[in-house]
Design a protein around this motif. Structure first.
Motif, short mmCIF file in Angstrom:
data_model
loop_
_atom_site.label_atom_id
_atom_site.label_comp_id
_atom_site.label_asym_id
_atom_site.label_seq_id
_atom_site.Cartn_x
_atom_site.Cartn_y
_atom_site.Cartn_z
N THR A 299 10.67 -2.95 -3.20
CA THR A 299 10.50 -1.99 -4.40
C THR A 299 11.01 -2.97 -5.84
OG1 THR A 299 12.76 -1.51 -4.05
CG2 THR A 299 10.78 0.10 -3.23
N SER A 300 11.04 -4.24 -5.55
CA SER A 300 11.43 -5.05 -6.69
C SER A 300 10.20 -5.51 -7.46
CB SER A 300 12.52 -6.13 -6.41
OG SER A 300 11.60 -7.04 -5.65
N LEU A 301 9.18 -5.33 -6.69
CA LEU A 301 7.97 -5.82 -7.22
C LEU A 301 7.42 -4.61 -8.14
CD1 LEU A 301 6.18 -7.32 -4.14
CD2 LEU A 301 6.99 -8.58 -6.13
N PRO A 302 6.39 -4.88 -9.31
CA PRO A 302 6.08 -3.82 -10.12
C PRO A 302 5.17 -3.07 -9.35
CG PRO A 302 5.32 -5.97 -10.74
CD PRO A 302 6.34 -6.35 -9.76
N GLY A 303 5.13 -1.78 -9.56
CA GLY A 303 4.31 -0.98 -8.87
C GLY A 303 4.43 -0.37 -7.37
N ILE A 304 5.51 -1.11 -6.82
CA ILE A 304 5.81 -0.77 -5.60
C ILE A 304 6.99 0.27 -5.32
CG2 ILE A 304 6.48 -2.04 -3.41
CD1 ILE A 304 3.98 -2.94 -4.11
N GLY A 305 6.56 1.39 -4.80
CA GLY A 305 7.80 2.33 -4.56
C GLY A 305 8.15 2.47 -3.25
N LYS A 306 8.87 3.64 -2.85
CA LYS A 306 9.24 3.86 -1.60
C LYS A 306 8.10 4.12 -0.66
CE LYS A 306 12.59 6.60 1.44
NZ LYS A 306 13.47 7.76 1.33
N ALA A 307 7.03 4.81 -0.92
CA ALA A 307 6.04 4.78 0.06
C ALA A 307 5.19 3.81 0.12
CB ALA A 307 5.24 6.39 -0.64
N THR A 308 4.92 3.31 -0.81
CA THR A 308 3.88 1.85 -0.63
C THR A 308 4.77 0.91 -0.07
OG1 THR A 308 4.54 1.50 -3.15
CG2 THR A 308 2.51 2.57 -2.74
N ALA A 309 6.10 0.63 -0.34
CA ALA A 309 6.90 -0.31 0.42
C ALA A 309 6.83 -0.25 1.97
CB ALA A 309 8.34 -0.22 -0.15
N GLY A 310 6.94 1.14 2.05
CA GLY A 310 6.96 1.68 3.52
C GLY A 310 5.54 1.14 4.42
N VAL A 311 4.30 1.23 3.63
CA VAL A 311 3.14 0.96 4.07
C VAL A 311 3.21 -0.50 4.37
CG1 VAL A 311 0.65 0.98 3.59
CG2 VAL A 311 2.05 2.93 3.19
N ILE A 312 3.56 -1.43 3.42
CA ILE A 312 3.50 -2.62 3.53
C ILE A 312 4.34 -3.24 4.64
CG2 ILE A 312 4.07 -5.08 2.27
CD1 ILE A 312 3.84 -3.32 -0.34
N GLU A 313 5.56 -2.57 5.10
CA GLU A 313 6.50 -3.12 5.83
C GLU A 313 5.64 -2.56 7.25
OE1 GLU A 313 9.90 -0.75 5.15
OE2 GLU A 313 10.71 -2.16 3.47
N ASP A 314 4.97 -1.50 7.47
CA ASP A 314 4.25 -1.39 8.63
C ASP A 314 3.15 -2.13 8.93
OD1 ASP A 314 6.04 0.64 9.21
OD2 ASP A 314 4.71 2.42 8.49
N ALA A 315 2.51 -2.45 7.77
CA ALA A 315 1.20 -3.46 8.10
C ALA A 315 1.79 -4.77 8.50
CB ALA A 315 0.53 -3.43 6.84
N LEU A 316 2.83 -5.41 7.74
CA LEU A 316 3.18 -6.55 8.21
C LEU A 316 3.83 -6.80 9.42
CD1 LEU A 316 5.12 -7.77 4.97
CD2 LEU A 316 3.14 -8.56 5.73
N ALA A 317 4.16 -5.77 10.09
CA ALA A 317 4.85 -5.43 11.39
C ALA A 317 3.85 -5.21 12.44
CB ALA A 317 6.00 -4.47 11.51
N GLY A 318 2.48 -4.86 11.75
CA GLY A 318 1.41 -4.64 12.89
C GLY A 318 1.42 -3.15 13.27
N ARG A 319 2.19 -2.33 12.46
CA ARG A 319 2.06 -1.05 13.10
C ARG A 319 0.94 -0.18 12.17
NH1 ARG A 319 7.81 -1.92 12.43
NH2 ARG A 319 7.65 -1.02 10.03
N ASP A 320 0.63 0.79 12.85
CA ASP A 320 -0.33 1.61 11.90
C ASP A 320 0.52 2.42 10.76
OD1 ASP A 320 -2.69 3.10 11.07
OD2 ASP A 320 -1.95 4.77 12.22
#
Length: 328
Positions: A52-73
């Protein structure tokens, strides 16, 4: 899973379901941020819990990124209401493209490239870009100079995306006297022209009829867009009044198709007028009038209504190849 793809896929599904623009934009903006951030840095921030320190990244979008990087839907996808849209089959499968779409060059929410990629990915062979004309300032309509510049962008997109074809068009305003809101010379250079009324929708029927007939007689016009201007959701908006028989007869005589607008808030023309246009012998287009990638998937609404009106694929321009579409 690619995080940027995951964010854009969620944005597409939100658009398809008709969710608010601000919510969709959050995911598309986050995807743009991911594009600019190196994979190593992105992974490090995810591991540290500081996305969330990145511009335009909030809690919900950070969660999507984390899931994607971990190979989770991404878990967020489970929150999206899976809105069942009409499939419009078998007519939907006969459509090769979409004659009415918008980008962020006017009042759309995504770039020309994003719209073209989405059009290809929903199965189109071709798609017409039809941003607004100058007088529609509320929609950031294109001046002649901006339209010329857009021609170059469209040409570049076609170099990159062949065999998919992005045709260059415009949704041009029909002015009060029936003339068109763009230079005639420029209209002649475009692949496709959709003409629509966006102002003075409550004009007296006699004047509106004269206005619309004059427009469809212009040799550059291929489609009469959302002819009644009605809105059928929320507070709604009543239909414009005009002599439909005269207008549709002019369309038939001048080789101008009547648009079956698939936007759920428009569904224009109403069924009684759609049936009248069919009886008179008009051709048609079934268009999404998409202002965002996910809205390109709305064509089933128009297909369903065409089927109810007894309109077959042979009368629908979208069933043609791009080359056939460009031949009058």
């Amino acid at each position: 899973m690619d995080p940027a793809w995951a964010l854009r896929e969620i944005a597409f599904q939100l658009e398809r379901a008709g969710e608010p623009t601000y919510r969709v934009r959050a995911f598309r903006n986050a995807a743009a941020t991911v594009d600019k951030t190196g994979a190593e840095k992105l992974a490090q921030l995810a591991e540290n819990g500081t996305l969330t320190s990145l511009p335009g990244i909030g809690k919900a979008t950070a969660g999507v990124i984390e899931d994607a990087l971990a190979g989770r839907d991404p878990a967020y996808r489970g929150k999206i209401v899976d809105k069942e849209l009409p499939d419009g089959e078998p007519l939907r499968s006969a459509l090769r493209g979409d004659c009415h779409t918008h980008s962020d060059w006017s009042d759309g929410g995504s770039s020309i490239g994003e719209m073209a990629v989405a059009g290809r990915d929903v199965g189109h062979e071709w798609m017409v870009l039809t941003d607004h004309s100058p007088r529609l300032t509320v929609a950031n309509g294109l001046s002649p100079d901006r339209l010329r510049t857009q021609m170059q962008i469209v040409a570049k997109a076609n170099e990159l995306m062949a065999p998919f074809r992005l045709l260059h068009g415009i949704e041009v305003d029909i002015l009060d006297d029936g003339s068109l809101d763009q230079e005639e010379e420029l209209l002649g250079q475009l692949d496709f022209v959709v003409a629509s009324v966006h102002s003075k929708l409550r004009m007296p029927a006699r004047d509106m009829t004269r206005r619309m007939v004059a427009a469809v007689r212009n040799p550059h016009v291929r489609v009469l867009g959302h002819c009644t201007g009605r809105l059928v959701v929320g507070r709604g908006r009543p239909e414009s009044e005009f002599d439909a028989e005269a207008v549709f007869t002019a369309c038939r005589e001048n080789g101008v198709a009547v648009e079956i607008n698939s936007r759920p808030e428009r569904l224009d023309p109403p069924m009684r007028l759609l049936r009248l246009a069919a009886e008179i012998g008009c051709d048609f287009t079934i268009d999404s009038d998409a202002h965002a990638p996910g809205q390109l998937d709305w064509l089933g609404y128009g297909c369903e209504r065409a089927i109810k009106a007894g309109i077959g694929p042979e009368r629908i321009l979208n069933t043609r190849t791009a080359d056939a579409l460009l031949t009058r």
